[in-house]
Design a protein around this motif. Structure first.
Motif: not given
Lengths: 212, 237
Positions: A5-8, A39-42, A69-74, A115-116
């Protein structure tokens, strides 16, 4: 608040440095990358998308969120590939030949990634044959086209026509958008969908992939 | 004969409201400090990278008829097509901010710095348009100082790609103006390189010639109606 939730929340607030830190932390704790993504980024990006649709936030806010979001997605991407999680679908996107306007196209591209979806962004001034060839080569099932100039709108029809000539109608779907484009125009040229803004385009692409 | 115009970056810098509006933020919206900062960083980057320059060349109505006919792809009736023969003076122009702003925008996108990339993109687009406006103003001033205007004269610019003037019109515009001398080239698709550039014709004549009805075919697909805003500047006061 749990870490996901913190990531979101970090995505919503456009806090990229925090997202990178938090994502690393939950990866190290052994949380599945797919769970972190969903559950976090998207989850965060979905809230951003809803707020954008409701006009309570605007393009710069969305782009700050996307950067976060990209910082996490990478960090997640190599793990997702390693664990064999496919993207929700592959989309080729571009501003059509003769059109250099790409703010809207970039936003759709960024929000679709959020959105994935896997996005092959061909940039601006993209010839119709490049759109089709890229979709075939990359096994993409949707082509997204953007135009701001009324004089470049016909290129969208050329892409639809080219797909038809190659027997790809229905196999590669098309979505069109941009300021002068309308649902009537989309119907007229035989496009499969029309997105009236970036958030709506994401919804329409999801429906093309039968994703609710 | 064409004239090279040196332009100053400082006079091209758009204000915060215009840049945010360009990104869909309505005027009067309070934005976060983070977004305000992005605007200032974008202005700084533009000041560091832009090398604005322009070229202007007067053209006779008959020569412009040839340029305007382009590759024969204009709509049958267009505002410019209906107005230029009634113009007192015409000038072709092209302005550019140079290559570096575009490269900077590309680098920012590649490094996922979307918000700053987009802010710089909007700032540069508006600056390029302001460069065209400065060129229009300079041409207007030249006409005034040489006694070629009347109190009723209106001066406005129009560009290929808009209002039914097909973008392929760039080809003949380039052949006449030769903007290669300021570093501009034309892609196969008739878009200019560098992208942050504007070209077109400046039309000077009785202001009424600019006051066209929005009933052309091209108007039905246009939802910006920016021509109305520009027209207001001619009829204000």
């Amino acid at each position: 608040m749990d870490l996901l939730a913190e990531i979101a929340n970090g995505v919503i607030n456009g806090d990229d440095e925090r997202i990178a830190r938090m994502t690393r932390k939950v990866i190290d704790q052994g949380t599945s990358p797919k769970t972190i993504l969903d559950d976090g980024l998207i989850a965060g990006m979905n809230v951003v998308g809803e707020r954008f649709k409701a006009h309570t936030i605007f393009l710069p806010d969305v782009l700050l969120a996307a950067k976060a979001m990209y910082a996490g997605l990478d960090l997640l991407k190599p793990l997702l590939i390693e664990q064999g999680f496919p993207p929700m679908g592959r989309v080729v996107i571009g501003s059509v030949r003769g059109d250099l306007h790409d703010i809207g196209k970039n936003l759709v591209s960024i929000m679709l990634k959020g959105a994935g979806f896997e996005i092959i962004d061909l940039g601006n001034d993209v010839p119709p044959e490049t759109m089709v060839e890229s979709a075939v080569r990359n096994e993409a099932t949707v082509i997204g086209m953007s135009a701001l100039l009324t004089t470049t709108m016909p290129v969208m029809g050329q892409v639809v026509e080219m797909l038809s000539q190659k027997g790809l109608t229905g196999k590669i779907r098309t979505i069109v958008g941009g300021a002068p484009v309308s649902s009537e125009f989309a119907r007229e040229i035989g496009a499969d969908a029309y997105g009236f803004d970036a958030a709506n385009a994401v919804d329409r692409v999801k429906s093309l992939f039968n994703v609710v | 004969m064409s004239e090279i115009l040196e332009l100053s970056v400082a006079e091209l810098m758009p204000d915060t409201t215009a840049v945010l509006e360009n990104q869909g933020v309505p005027a009067g919206t309070t934005v976060s400090e983070q977004i305000e900062d992005l605007y200032y960083v974008a202005c700084r980057l533009l000041a560091e990278t832009a090398t604005p320059v322009g070229v202007l060349s007067e053209i006779s109505n008959s020569d412009f008829a040839h340029v305007y006919s382009g590759e024969g792809r204009n709509e049958l009736r267009t505002p410019v097509g209906d107005m230029f023969e009634r113009a007192d003076h015409l000038a072709l122009f092209a302005v550019t901010l140079g290559e570096r702003p575009g490269h900077e925008i590309g680098s920012l996108f590649e490094s996922n710095d979307f918000a700053l990339a987009c802010m710089l993109d909007s700032t540069a687009s508006l600056a390029a348009d302001r460069a065209a406006a400065v060129t229009e103003r300079q041409f207007s001033e030249v006409l005034q100082t040489t006694g070629r205007t009347t109190p009723a004269t209106g001066v406005l610019r129009y560009s290929p790609g808009y209002c039914g003037w097909h973008i392929s019109g760039q080809k003949k515009l380039f052949e006449f103006l030769r903007p290669e001398q300021i570093g501009l080239t034309l892609r196969e698709s008739f878009l200019m390189e560098p992208l942050k550039s504007v070209s077109g014709v400046i039309v000077a004549g009785h202001r009424d010639i600019h006051n066209f009805p929005i009933s052309y075919n091209c108007c039905s697909d246009c939802d910006t109606r920016s021509c109305r805003r520009r027209l207001r500047t001619l009829f204000a006061g």
